[in-house]
Design a protein around this motif. Structure first.
Motif, PDB file in Angstrom:
ATOM      1  N   VAL A 241      18.941   6.859  -6.136  1.00 36.65           N
ATOM      2  CA  VAL A 241      18.120   5.901  -6.873  1.00 36.65           C
ATOM      3  C   VAL A 241      17.749   6.513  -8.215  1.00 36.65           C
ATOM      4  CG1 VAL A 241      15.814   4.864  -6.996  1.00 36.65           C
ATOM      5  CG2 VAL A 241      17.159   4.651  -4.909  1.00 36.65           C
ATOM      6  N   TYR A 242      17.768   5.682  -9.201  1.00 39.73           N
ATOM      7  CA  TYR A 242      17.444   6.085 -10.562  1.00 39.73           C
ATOM      8  C   TYR A 242      16.274   5.232 -11.039  1.00 39.73           C
ATOM      9  CZ  TYR A 242      18.255   6.315 -15.644  1.00 39.73           C
ATOM     10  OH  TYR A 242      18.119   6.454 -16.998  1.00 39.73           O
ATOM     11  N   ALA A 243      15.129   5.850 -11.240  1.00 40.05           N
ATOM     12  CA  ALA A 243      13.926   5.115 -11.634  1.00 40.05           C
ATOM     13  C   ALA A 243      13.769   5.140 -13.151  1.00 40.05           C
ATOM     14  CB  ALA A 243      12.693   5.726 -10.975  1.00 40.05           C
ATOM     15  N   GLU A 244      13.476   3.974 -13.737  1.00 41.01           N
ATOM     16  CA  GLU A 244      13.257   3.843 -15.173  1.00 41.01           C
ATOM     17  C   GLU A 244      11.837   3.376 -15.456  1.00 41.01           C
ATOM     18  OE1 GLU A 244      16.117   1.090 -16.636  1.00 41.01           O
ATOM     19  OE2 GLU A 244      17.767   2.536 -16.593  1.00 41.01           O
ATOM     20  N   ALA A 245      11.368   3.708 -16.646  1.00 40.57           N
ATOM     21  CA  ALA A 245      10.039   3.284 -17.063  1.00 40.57           C
ATOM     22  C   ALA A 245      10.023   1.785 -17.321  1.00 40.57           C
ATOM     23  CB  ALA A 245       9.611   4.039 -18.317  1.00 40.57           C
ATOM     24  N   LYS A 246       9.047   1.097 -16.751  1.00 33.97           N
ATOM     25  CA  LYS A 246       8.926  -0.345 -16.948  1.00 33.97           C
ATOM     26  C   LYS A 246       8.160  -0.682 -18.220  1.00 33.97           C
ATOM     27  CE  LYS A 246       9.153  -1.361 -11.999  1.00 33.97           C
ATOM     28  NZ  LYS A 246       8.449  -1.953 -10.818  1.00 33.97           N
ATOM     29  N   ASP A 302      13.392   4.163 -20.360  1.00 35.24           N
ATOM     30  CA  ASP A 302      13.763   5.573 -20.274  1.00 35.24           C
ATOM     31  C   ASP A 302      13.861   6.010 -18.817  1.00 35.24           C
ATOM     32  OD1 ASP A 302      13.906   5.931 -22.978  1.00 35.24           O
ATOM     33  OD2 ASP A 302      12.023   7.063 -23.161  1.00 35.24           O
ATOM     34  N   PRO A 303      14.747   6.958 -18.516  1.00 38.56           N
ATOM     35  CA  PRO A 303      14.813   7.491 -17.153  1.00 38.56           C
ATOM     36  C   PRO A 303      13.558   8.269 -16.809  1.00 38.56           C
ATOM     37  CG  PRO A 303      16.189   8.768 -18.642  1.00 38.56           C
ATOM     38  CD  PRO A 303      15.732   7.583 -19.415  1.00 38.56           C
ATOM     39  N   LEU A 304      13.138   8.170 -15.558  1.00 37.53           N
ATOM     40  CA  LEU A 304      11.978   8.919 -15.069  1.00 37.53           C
ATOM     41  C   LEU A 304      12.381   9.962 -14.033  1.00 37.53           C
ATOM     42  CD1 LEU A 304       9.358   6.038 -14.653  1.00 37.53           C
ATOM     43  CD2 LEU A 304       9.585   7.660 -16.560  1.00 37.53           C
ATOM     44  N   ALA A 305      13.136   9.543 -13.018  1.00 37.88           N
ATOM     45  CA  ALA A 305      13.536  10.464 -11.965  1.00 37.88           C
ATOM     46  C   ALA A 305      14.751   9.915 -11.245  1.00 37.88           C
ATOM     47  CB  ALA A 305      12.394  10.674 -10.969  1.00 37.88           C
ATOM     48  N   ALA A 306      15.570  10.830 -10.749  1.00 31.97           N
ATOM     49  CA  ALA A 306      16.727  10.453  -9.932  1.00 31.97           C
ATOM     50  C   ALA A 306      16.747  11.341  -8.699  1.00 31.97           C
ATOM     51  CB  ALA A 306      18.018  10.610 -10.721  1.00 31.97           C
ATOM     52  N   TYR A 307      16.928  10.735  -7.548  1.00 28.31           N
ATOM     53  CA  TYR A 307      17.012  11.494  -6.299  1.00 28.31           C
ATOM     54  C   TYR A 307      18.106  10.885  -5.445  1.00 28.31           C
ATOM     55  CZ  TYR A 307      14.188   7.576  -4.550  1.00 28.31           C
ATOM     56  OH  TYR A 307      13.734   6.321  -4.226  1.00 28.31           O
ATOM     57  N   GLY A 308      18.709  11.715  -4.610  1.00 31.32           N
ATOM     58  CA  GLY A 308      19.853  11.261  -3.843  1.00 31.32           C
ATOM     59  C   GLY A 308      19.824  11.729  -2.411  1.00 31.32           C
ATOM     60  N   GLU A 309      20.601  11.036  -1.601  1.00 30.69           N
ATOM     61  CA  GLU A 309      20.721  11.328  -0.181  1.00 30.69           C
ATOM     62  C   GLU A 309      22.152  11.774   0.102  1.00 30.69           C
ATOM     63  OE1 GLU A 309      19.089   8.925   3.609  1.00 30.69           O
ATOM     64  OE2 GLU A 309      20.696   7.905   2.527  1.00 30.69           O
ATOM     65  N   SER A 310      22.309  12.821   0.892  1.00 29.87           N
ATOM     66  CA  SER A 310      23.638  13.344   1.173  1.00 29.87           C
ATOM     67  C   SER A 310      24.422  12.387   2.051  1.00 29.87           C
ATOM     68  CB  SER A 310      23.549  14.707   1.840  1.00 29.87           C
ATOM     69  OG  SER A 310      23.093  14.578   3.168  1.00 29.87           O
ATOM     70  N   CYS A 311      25.746  12.536   2.006  1.00 33.99           N
ATOM     71  CA  CYS A 311      26.605  11.669   2.809  1.00 33.99           C
ATOM     72  C   CYS A 311      26.364  11.883   4.295  1.00 33.99           C
ATOM     73  CB  CYS A 311      28.072  11.947   2.488  1.00 33.99           C
ATOM     74  SG  CYS A 311      28.530  11.556   0.795  1.00 33.99           S
ATOM     75  N   VAL A 312      25.978  13.074   4.669  1.00 35.24           N
ATOM     76  CA  VAL A 312      25.734  13.366   6.079  1.00 35.24           C
ATOM     77  C   VAL A 312      24.545  12.575   6.593  1.00 35.24           C
ATOM     78  CG1 VAL A 312      25.110  15.165   7.739  1.00 35.24           C
ATOM     79  CG2 VAL A 312      26.713  15.665   5.886  1.00 35.24           C
TER      80      VAL A 312
END
Length: 323
Positions: A241-246, A302-312
């Protein structure tokens, strides 16, 4: 080796000018191996304040010995010179466009679109593999990672994946980006990837050397340099997920790069100048922080934060385009 109409003899290094406008040319360092083989094209400085790749390619251009090479390397250490010298984050200052959003290019467009067009015309016909080197800008913190195209199981996608696996980075992220230098290359049939190292508008000797080794590993992968790579240990990210400033506001992150987060964890808060909460960013699932914005002031979008989940751990879905 023929590059953009220039013939480079076996065993020769030569700088080839790629004219964009009357006052701007990009410099490509062409290294033609003494023996035939494939060609690796590597770019850096698409974003002018991402320094690790720039310095790595400058030093690698001096190090590489064409007499030991079976094939060729084309290195563009500084794709966005005005952004670099002016210290402007993410965009080409002449027109305010993010060059990595300017593909496909247009010879009749603004300077960013003209630059994109020249890069396509010069690099795509020459490259058997294209690697675009990035890093965290002065307003970003990130962990080393590589983006590779997610799509069907065709040869171009598989070749891009196998190349991405060579890099000694922590995370390998599936991407559906469509208009960047590397992603447009994939759509044109050229295997490609995008690597991220360094952050905060800084570079270090270790980061530079690690980046140089990434490129050496790609050269060995293509058998342009002799030797084999030891297997790299990576975690593949399939959902993100990539969160942007609203709104425009002040950004207060609660995270660090490479930090693991829990589902429902607060990642940061956007506030107005008066202290009113404008936006809260909560983790939709457990994962790892790939990067986040460190700047206090951010603009809407603008981008704020990006976090990801592994395929496993998660499902094979990508929602992230962070470059």
């Amino acid at each position: 080796m023929i590059f953009y109409g220039n013939t480079i003899a076996p065993g020769e290094k030569r700088i080839v000018q790629l004219p964009v406008t009357e006052g701007l040319s990009l410099e490509a360092i062409c290294i033609c191996g003494a023996f035939p083989g494939r060609t690796l094209a590597v770019t850096a400085g698409v974003h002018g304040c991402e320094y690790v790749g720039i310095q790595a390619l400058l030093e690698l251009a001096k190090e590489l010995d064409p007499g030991r090479m079976c094939g060729n390397a084309v290195l563009l250490p500084l794709v966005n010179p005005e952004g670099f010298y002016d210290g402007v984050k993410q965009v080409v200052p002449e027109d305010g466009i993010n060059l990595n959003r300017a593909f496909p290019g247009d010879p009749g467009g603004s300077i960013s679109l003209q630059m994109a067009y020249i890069l396509e015309q010069a690099l795509y016909p020459a490259a058997d593999l294209l690697a675009d080197l990035h890093g965290g800008d002065w307003n970003e913190d990130l962990c080393p990672l590589v983006f590779f195209p997610a799509g069907n199981c065709g040869e171009v996608y598989q070749a891009s994946l196998e190349a991405a696996k060579q890099l000694k980075v922590s995370y390998r992220v599936r991407s559906h980006a469509r208009n960047g230098l590397y992603s447009w290359a994939v759509q044109r049939g050229i295997p490609a990837l995008l690597a991220e190292r360094g952050c905060g508008g800084r570079w270090s000797e270790k980061e530079k050397e690690d980046c140089m080794e990434d490129v050496r590993r790609l050269l060995r992968h293509l058998s342009i340099l002799p030797g084999e790579n030891e297997p790299a240990v990576q975690t593949e990210i399939c959902r993100a997920v990539y969160a942007e400033a609203k709104e425009d506001g002040l950004w207060y992150p609660c995270i660090k790069a490479a930090e693991t987060v829990k589902k429902g964890q607060l990642l940061g808060e956007l506030r107005s100048m008066s202290g009113q909460t404008l936006q809260e960013v909560w983790a939709e699932f457990a994962g790892v922080v790939l990067y986040y914005t460190t700047a206090l002031g951010v603009r809407r979008g603008d981008p704020l934060a990006a976090y990801g989940e592994s395929c496993v751990m998660g499902e094979n879905v990508v929602q992230l385009e962070i470059i």
